[in-house]
Scaffold this motif. Structure first.
Motif, short mmCIF file in Angstrom:
data_model
loop_
_atom_site.label_atom_id
_atom_site.label_comp_id
_atom_site.label_asym_id
_atom_site.label_seq_id
_atom_site.Cartn_x
_atom_site.Cartn_y
_atom_site.Cartn_z
N THR A 19 1.00 11.36 -10.34
CA THR A 19 0.21 12.59 -10.32
C THR A 19 1.10 13.79 -10.60
OG1 THR A 19 -1.32 11.60 -8.75
CG2 THR A 19 -1.35 13.99 -8.92
N VAL A 27 0.84 -1.21 0.00
CA VAL A 27 0.00 0.00 0.00
C VAL A 27 0.87 1.25 0.00
CG1 VAL A 27 -1.62 1.34 1.41
CG2 VAL A 27 -2.03 -1.08 1.00
N PHE A 28 1.96 1.22 0.78
CA PHE A 28 2.87 2.37 0.82
C PHE A 28 3.49 2.63 -0.55
CE2 PHE A 28 7.29 3.84 1.22
CZ PHE A 28 7.05 5.12 1.72
N VAL A 33 1.43 6.45 -7.02
CA VAL A 33 0.33 7.32 -7.43
C VAL A 33 0.72 8.79 -7.26
CG1 VAL A 33 -2.02 8.05 -6.84
CG2 VAL A 33 -1.49 5.63 -7.10
N ALA A 34 1.40 9.12 -6.16
CA ALA A 34 1.84 10.50 -5.96
C ALA A 34 2.84 10.91 -7.04
CB ALA A 34 2.46 10.65 -4.57
N TYR A 35 3.76 10.01 -7.37
CA TYR A 35 4.74 10.30 -8.42
C TYR A 35 4.06 10.49 -9.78
CZ TYR A 35 8.47 9.52 -11.81
OH TYR A 35 9.31 9.64 -12.87
N THR A 69 2.36 1.67 -3.45
CA THR A 69 1.32 2.09 -4.38
C THR A 69 0.99 3.57 -4.20
OG1 THR A 69 0.41 -0.13 -4.36
CG2 THR A 69 -1.03 1.61 -5.18
N ALA A 70 0.88 4.01 -2.94
CA ALA A 70 0.60 5.43 -2.68
C ALA A 70 1.73 6.31 -3.20
CB ALA A 70 0.38 5.65 -1.19
N THR A 71 2.97 5.85 -3.02
CA THR A 71 4.11 6.61 -3.52
C THR A 71 4.09 6.68 -5.04
OG1 THR A 71 5.41 5.84 -1.63
CG2 THR A 71 6.63 6.76 -3.48
#
Length: 86
Positions: A23, A12-13, A19-21, A15-17
């Motif tokens: 974006t 999850v961490f 997605v932020a990249y 994946t969140a990283t």
């Protein structure tokens, strides 16, 4: 915390990283597109619609690839496409 919970937290961490990249890259690409694609002899509405289509398709493709990788990862780790769903 079980090893599986720890592994899922790490996934999850990451994946969140990711997605932020993506974006941030999306925003930069949008700015580059705006500055490099100056159409001549067109009205503003046509230019805005075309820009939005390009940006939307790019973002849609990136999230589709992310979903495919998540489905393959779920299948490899649990043997199910949607873990916990019978």
């Amino acid at each position: 915390m079980s090893p599986l919970s720890g592994f899922l937290a790490v996934i999850v961490f990451f994946t969140a990283t990711l997605v932020a990249y993506l974006t941030k890259q999306f925003q930069n690409e949008n700015l580059n597109y705006l500055s490099s694609n100056q159409m001549k002899n067109t009205n503003t509405k046509v230019k805005t619609i075309e820009k939005e289509k390009v940006v939307a398709e790019t973002l849609n493709g990136r999230f589709a690839m992310l979903g495919l990788i998540a489905a393959v990862g779920a299948y490899l780790t649990t043997g199910q496409i949607i873990p916990g769903f019978v």
